[in-house]
Design a protein around this motif. Structure first.
Motif, PDB file in Angstrom:
ATOM      1  N   ALA A   5       2.303   1.757  -3.392  1.00 25.77           N
ATOM      2  CA  ALA A   5       1.256   2.241  -4.309  1.00 25.77           C
ATOM      3  C   ALA A   5       0.971   3.718  -4.058  1.00 25.77           C
ATOM      4  O   ALA A   5       0.788   4.496  -4.996  1.00 25.77           O
ATOM      5  CB  ALA A   5      -0.012   1.412  -4.140  1.00 25.77           C
ATOM      6  N   GLU A   6       0.954   4.128  -2.792  1.00 30.96           N
ATOM      7  CA  GLU A   6       0.710   5.545  -2.467  1.00 30.96           C
ATOM      8  C   GLU A   6       1.785   6.437  -3.088  1.00 30.96           C
ATOM      9  O   GLU A   6       1.521   7.567  -3.469  1.00 30.96           O
ATOM     10  CB  GLU A   6       0.686   5.757  -0.946  1.00 30.96           C
TER      11      GLU A   6
ATOM     12  N   ASN B  69      -4.530  -3.855  -3.220  1.00 29.80           N
ATOM     13  CA  ASN B  69      -3.582  -4.711  -2.498  1.00 29.80           C
ATOM     14  C   ASN B  69      -4.199  -5.465  -1.330  1.00 29.80           C
ATOM     15  O   ASN B  69      -3.492  -6.187  -0.631  1.00 29.80           O
ATOM     16  CB  ASN B  69      -2.417  -3.850  -1.989  1.00 29.80           C
TER      17      ASN B  69
ATOM     18  N   ILE C 208       0.851  -1.205   0.000  1.00 30.95           N
ATOM     19  CA  ILE C 208       0.000   0.000   0.000  1.00 30.95           C
ATOM     20  C   ILE C 208       0.887   1.255   0.000  1.00 30.95           C
ATOM     21  O   ILE C 208       0.635   2.199  -0.755  1.00 30.95           O
ATOM     22  CB  ILE C 208      -0.977  -0.013   1.204  1.00 30.95           C
TER      23      ILE C 208
ATOM     24  N   ASP D  28      -7.673   3.514  -3.891  1.00 29.11           N
ATOM     25  CA  ASP D  28      -7.066   2.640  -4.897  1.00 29.11           C
ATOM     26  C   ASP D  28      -5.919   1.786  -4.343  1.00 29.11           C
ATOM     27  O   ASP D  28      -5.847   0.585  -4.580  1.00 29.11           O
ATOM     28  CB  ASP D  28      -6.506   3.530  -6.008  1.00 29.11           C
ATOM     29  N   SER D  29      -5.030   2.466  -3.606  1.00 22.56           N
ATOM     30  CA  SER D  29      -3.821   1.775  -3.101  1.00 22.56           C
ATOM     31  C   SER D  29      -4.200   0.612  -2.191  1.00 22.56           C
ATOM     32  O   SER D  29      -3.520  -0.411  -2.154  1.00 22.56           O
ATOM     33  CB  SER D  29      -2.943   2.765  -2.330  1.00 22.56           C
TER      34      SER D  29
END
Ligand SMILES: N[C@@H](CCC(=O)N[C@@H](CS)C(=O)NCC(=O)O)C(=O)O
Length: 221
Positions: A26-27, A200, A23, A195-196
């Protein structure tokens, strides 16, 4: 990230600790490779060499240099790629975030494990203990949307990864987080809309099935 930089995550598909790292990556919009570890069968030489003290995942290799322990990895990611800062800007906010990260790391996963490892009276005590911890976390969040305020941040990442196993704790403990801690349940839902997190988040049903395997391995059933 410069193209010559390399990120490799030593992972295990159902690890709530790896989920935190994914996460955070992804962020920050960082791309990375994954090496799946066979924790039940045999760990790779790379894992044993990268994390010789604990031999656990996740390990993040940044240009070949290993970083271990999931919260420590998320701190590293936030310091190394400071845009979209995950920790609060002020030192007081950062100190509070570190306090709650430490509390979560000391309490949540172990309290959840006590649920699936026990039966009878012990199970009831373990379940009450877990709910008590969630209530303390709920209290820390107060009326804010996220731990740091209005913005999804560091403490949210550290905790939301662990919630991927909460469905298993609910099933084995016979309780519902939505009923016991509705604000906490609403926070999970809010985070999962990101989204992040959505991309995941471990499927709770699959995590539950995996915990069933662990119960058999520990002779709980
Ligand atoms: N405190 C560690 C915990 C990591 C952890 O427990 N990883 C598990 C997978 S979820 C593991 O690698 N287990 C292998 C073992 O214990 O041998 C962290 O935050 O990274």
């Amino acid at each position: 990230m410069p193209s010559e930089e390399q990120l490799l995550l030593l992972d295990f598909w159902v690890s709530p600790f790896s989920t935190r790292v994914k996460i955070a990556l992804a962020e920050k919009g960082l791309s990375y490779e994954i090496q799946e570890e066979d924790l039940l069968g045999g760990k790779s030489d790379l894992l044993l060499k990268s994390n010789p003290l604990y031999a656990k995942v996740p390990v993040l290799l940044h240009n070949g240099k290993p970083i271990v322990e999931s919260s420590n990895i998320v701190y590293y990611i936030d310091e190394t790629w400071p845009s979209q800062q995950l920790l609060p800007a002020c030192s007081y906010g950062r100190s509070r975030a570190r306090f709650w990260v430490d509390f979560i790391d000391k309490k949540v996963f172990d309290a959840g494990s006590n649920i699936w490892k026990s039966k009878g009276e012990e199970l009831e005590a373990a379940t009450n203990d877990f709910i008590d911890i969630l209530k303390k976390l709920e209290g820390a969040m107060g009326d804010k949307d996220y731990f740091g305020g209005e913005k999804f941040g560091f403490v949210d990442i550290i905790l939301i990864g662990l919630t991927t196993w909460f469905y298993a704790y609910e099933k084995y403990g016979g309780f519902k987080i939505e009923k016991e801690c509705p604000k906490f349940a609403a926070w999970i839902k809010r985070c999962k809309e990101r989204d992040s997190v959505a991309k995941n988040y471990i499927d709770p049903q699959r995590a539950y099935e995996f915990v069933g395997v662990l119960r058999k391995m520990h002779d709980v059933e």
